[in-house]
Design a protein around this motif. Structure first.
Motif, PDB file in Angstrom:
ATOM      1  N   UNK A   1      63.562  42.738  32.352  1.00 20.25           N
ATOM      2  CA  UNK A   1      62.669  41.847  33.066  1.00 20.25           C
ATOM      3  C   UNK A   1      62.186  42.463  34.372  1.00 20.25           C
ATOM      4  N   UNK A   2      62.985  43.263  35.008  1.00 17.70           N
ATOM      5  CA  UNK A   2      62.581  43.858  36.268  1.00 17.70           C
ATOM      6  C   UNK A   2      63.504  43.450  37.389  1.00 17.70           C
ATOM      7  N   UNK A   3      63.266  44.031  38.533  1.00 15.33           N
ATOM      8  CA  UNK A   3      64.073  43.779  39.722  1.00 15.33           C
ATOM      9  C   UNK A   3      63.743  42.403  40.280  1.00 15.33           C
ATOM     10  N   UNK A   4      64.739  41.553  40.381  1.00 12.12           N
ATOM     11  CA  UNK A   4      64.548  40.204  40.906  1.00 12.12           C
ATOM     12  C   UNK A   4      64.150  40.191  42.374  1.00 12.12           C
ATOM     13  N   UNK A   5      64.367  41.291  43.083  1.00 12.81           N
ATOM     14  CA  UNK A   5      64.026  41.366  44.504  1.00 12.81           C
ATOM     15  C   UNK A   5      62.652  41.967  44.747  1.00 12.81           C
ATOM     16  N   UNK A   6      62.005  42.488  43.698  1.00 16.56           N
ATOM     17  CA  UNK A   6      60.700  43.119  43.874  1.00 16.56           C
ATOM     18  C   UNK A   6      59.648  42.063  44.162  1.00 16.56           C
ATOM     19  N   UNK A   7      58.870  42.300  45.200  1.00 15.15           N
ATOM     20  CA  UNK A   7      57.784  41.385  45.556  1.00 15.15           C
ATOM     21  C   UNK A   7      56.474  41.914  44.978  1.00 15.15           C
ATOM     22  N   UNK A   8      55.655  41.006  44.520  1.00 13.01           N
ATOM     23  CA  UNK A   8      54.336  41.386  44.030  1.00 13.01           C
ATOM     24  C   UNK A   8      53.489  41.902  45.190  1.00 13.01           C
ATOM     25  N   UNK A   9      52.508  42.706  44.871  1.00 12.00           N
ATOM     26  CA  UNK A   9      51.583  43.252  45.850  1.00 12.00           C
ATOM     27  C   UNK A   9      50.513  42.186  46.156  1.00 12.00           C
ATOM     28  N   UNK A  10      50.484  41.636  47.366  1.00 14.87           N
ATOM     29  CA  UNK A  10      49.490  40.608  47.697  1.00 14.87           C
ATOM     30  C   UNK A  10      48.113  41.172  48.030  1.00 14.87           C
ATOM     31  N   UNK A  11      48.005  42.495  48.186  1.00 16.80           N
ATOM     32  CA  UNK A  11      46.735  43.083  48.612  1.00 16.80           C
ATOM     33  C   UNK A  11      45.583  42.792  47.649  1.00 16.80           C
ATOM     34  N   UNK A  12      45.769  42.862  46.330  1.00 17.32           N
ATOM     35  CA  UNK A  12      44.626  42.555  45.459  1.00 17.32           C
ATOM     36  C   UNK A  12      44.066  41.144  45.659  1.00 17.32           C
ATOM     37  N   UNK A  13      44.927  40.169  45.902  1.00 15.97           N
ATOM     38  CA  UNK A  13      44.452  38.814  46.176  1.00 15.97           C
ATOM     39  C   UNK A  13      43.589  38.805  47.433  1.00 15.97           C
ATOM     40  N   UNK A  14      44.088  39.395  48.499  1.00 13.59           N
ATOM     41  CA  UNK A  14      43.328  39.433  49.743  1.00 13.59           C
ATOM     42  C   UNK A  14      42.033  40.214  49.604  1.00 13.59           C
ATOM     43  N   UNK A  15      42.090  41.350  48.911  1.00 11.31           N
ATOM     44  CA  UNK A  15      40.891  42.166  48.718  1.00 11.31           C
ATOM     45  C   UNK A  15      39.841  41.437  47.884  1.00 11.31           C
ATOM     46  N   UNK A  16      40.285  40.712  46.845  1.00 10.91           N
ATOM     47  CA  UNK A  16      39.328  39.959  46.033  1.00 10.91           C
ATOM     48  C   UNK A  16      38.730  38.803  46.833  1.00 10.91           C
ATOM     49  N   UNK A  17      39.557  38.111  47.620  1.00 11.75           N
ATOM     50  CA  UNK A  17      39.031  37.039  48.459  1.00 11.75           C
ATOM     51  C   UNK A  17      37.980  37.560  49.419  1.00 11.75           C
ATOM     52  N   UNK A  18      38.271  38.697  50.030  1.00 11.50           N
ATOM     53  CA  UNK A  18      37.314  39.311  50.940  1.00 11.50           C
ATOM     54  C   UNK A  18      36.094  39.811  50.180  1.00 11.50           C
ATOM     55  N   UNK A  19      36.333  40.575  49.109  1.00 11.31           N
ATOM     56  CA  UNK A  19      35.243  41.245  48.401  1.00 11.31           C
ATOM     57  C   UNK A  19      34.252  40.295  47.760  1.00 11.31           C
ATOM     58  N   UNK A  20      34.756  39.329  47.006  1.00 11.83           N
ATOM     59  CA  UNK A  20      33.845  38.420  46.316  1.00 11.83           C
ATOM     60  C   UNK A  20      33.048  37.564  47.295  1.00 11.83           C
ATOM     61  N   UNK A  21      33.696  37.078  48.344  1.00  8.74           N
ATOM     62  CA  UNK A  21      33.000  36.249  49.326  1.00  8.74           C
ATOM     63  C   UNK A  21      31.966  37.080  50.077  1.00  8.74           C
ATOM     64  N   UNK A  22      32.310  38.318  50.393  1.00  8.73           N
ATOM     65  CA  UNK A  22      31.385  39.212  51.097  1.00  8.73           C
ATOM     66  C   UNK A  22      30.171  39.531  50.236  1.00  8.73           C
ATOM     67  N   UNK A  23      30.391  39.834  48.960  1.00 12.01           N
ATOM     68  CA  UNK A  23      29.263  40.119  48.069  1.00 12.01           C
ATOM     69  C   UNK A  23      28.327  38.916  48.001  1.00 12.01           C
ATOM     70  N   UNK A  24      28.883  37.734  47.773  1.00 15.63           N
ATOM     71  CA  UNK A  24      28.036  36.544  47.625  1.00 15.63           C
ATOM     72  C   UNK A  24      27.252  36.233  48.898  1.00 15.63           C
ATOM     73  N   UNK A  25      27.908  36.311  50.055  1.00 17.92           N
ATOM     74  CA  UNK A  25      27.185  36.051  51.301  1.00 17.92           C
ATOM     75  C   UNK A  25      26.067  37.071  51.495  1.00 17.92           C
ATOM     76  N   UNK A  26      26.331  38.325  51.149  1.00 14.56           N
ATOM     77  CA  UNK A  26      25.330  39.361  51.395  1.00 14.56           C
ATOM     78  C   UNK A  26      24.234  39.412  50.342  1.00 14.56           C
ATOM     79  N   UNK A  27      24.459  38.809  49.178  1.00 12.65           N
ATOM     80  CA  UNK A  27      23.341  38.577  48.259  1.00 12.65           C
ATOM     81  C   UNK A  27      22.358  37.623  48.936  1.00 12.65           C
TER      82      UNK A  27
END
Length: 191
Positions: A1-27
């Motif tokens: 199953x994996x290491x129970x102490x391993x944390x997921x990488x939150x950067x993709x969530x933040x990058x997508x929130x930034x990226x998608x909102x930025x693209x739409x505003x700049x369209x």
């Protein structure tokens, strides 16, 4: 199953929130759609704002000062931007003068330029995101400081530059997700 102490990488969530909102505003900024409307405000509050704040808190948990500062700050940027648009419509606040909005955008550009220095030992895509975002904020600031005729042209240029910036963040987010899922580099980021 994996290491129970391993944390997921939150950067993709933040990058997508930034990226998608930025693209739409700049369209919108590029002139493709004249009214940003409730879609951009909704994205600004929930995906650009709250999702990045969540990513920032999770980066804090991982001990990543840069990621925490970036995501919490840019999440707050989106929330303040939506507040600047929305509060005057409710009568709770007066809209700031155009030139003062330029100062607001310039301060975000300065912050971003300083954050760019923090990317110099990171991958090339992250460096590009921060460099292009600093340029975007400066262009948007200048747009608010020049005469209306020139502002229209600078705003369109900023819009196209912002689309590129936003898509670069989307690329990095998906590279981190896909590369981790496959256990190898399928989308290079310029390590």
């Amino acid at each position: 199953m994996g290491d129970g102490n391993k944390l997921a990488n939150p950067a993709p969530l933040g990058l997508m929130g930034f990226g998608m909102t930025t693209v739409l505003l700049n369209i919108h900024n590029s002139g493709f759609f004249p009214d940003a409307g409730s879609m951009i405000m909704g994205m600004g509050i929930f995906f650009g704002g709250l999702a990045q704040l969540i990513a920032g808190v999770l980066e804090f948990r991982k001990g990543n000062t840069f990621g925490m500062t970036a995501f919490a700050s840019y999440g707050s940027f989106w929330l303040t931007l939506v507040a600047m648009w929305g509060l005057p419509k409710t009568g709770l606040a007066v809209a700031p003068p155009r030139e003062f909005v330029g100062c607001y955008l310039f301060m975000w550009g300065l912050f971003t330029a300083l954050m760019f220095v923090g990317t110099l030992k990171a991958n090339r895509v992250l460096q590009f995101i921060f460099a292009s975002l600093a340029v975007l904020f400066v262009l948007l600031a200048v747009e608010h400081w020049v005469a209306e005729e020139a502002a229209h042209v600078i705003g369109k240029i900023a819009g196209f530059e912002g689309i590129i910036c936003g898509f670069s963040a989307i690329y990095l987010a998906m590279a981190e997700v896909i590369n981790e899922a496959h256990g190898k580099v399928l989308l290079p980021v310029g390590e």
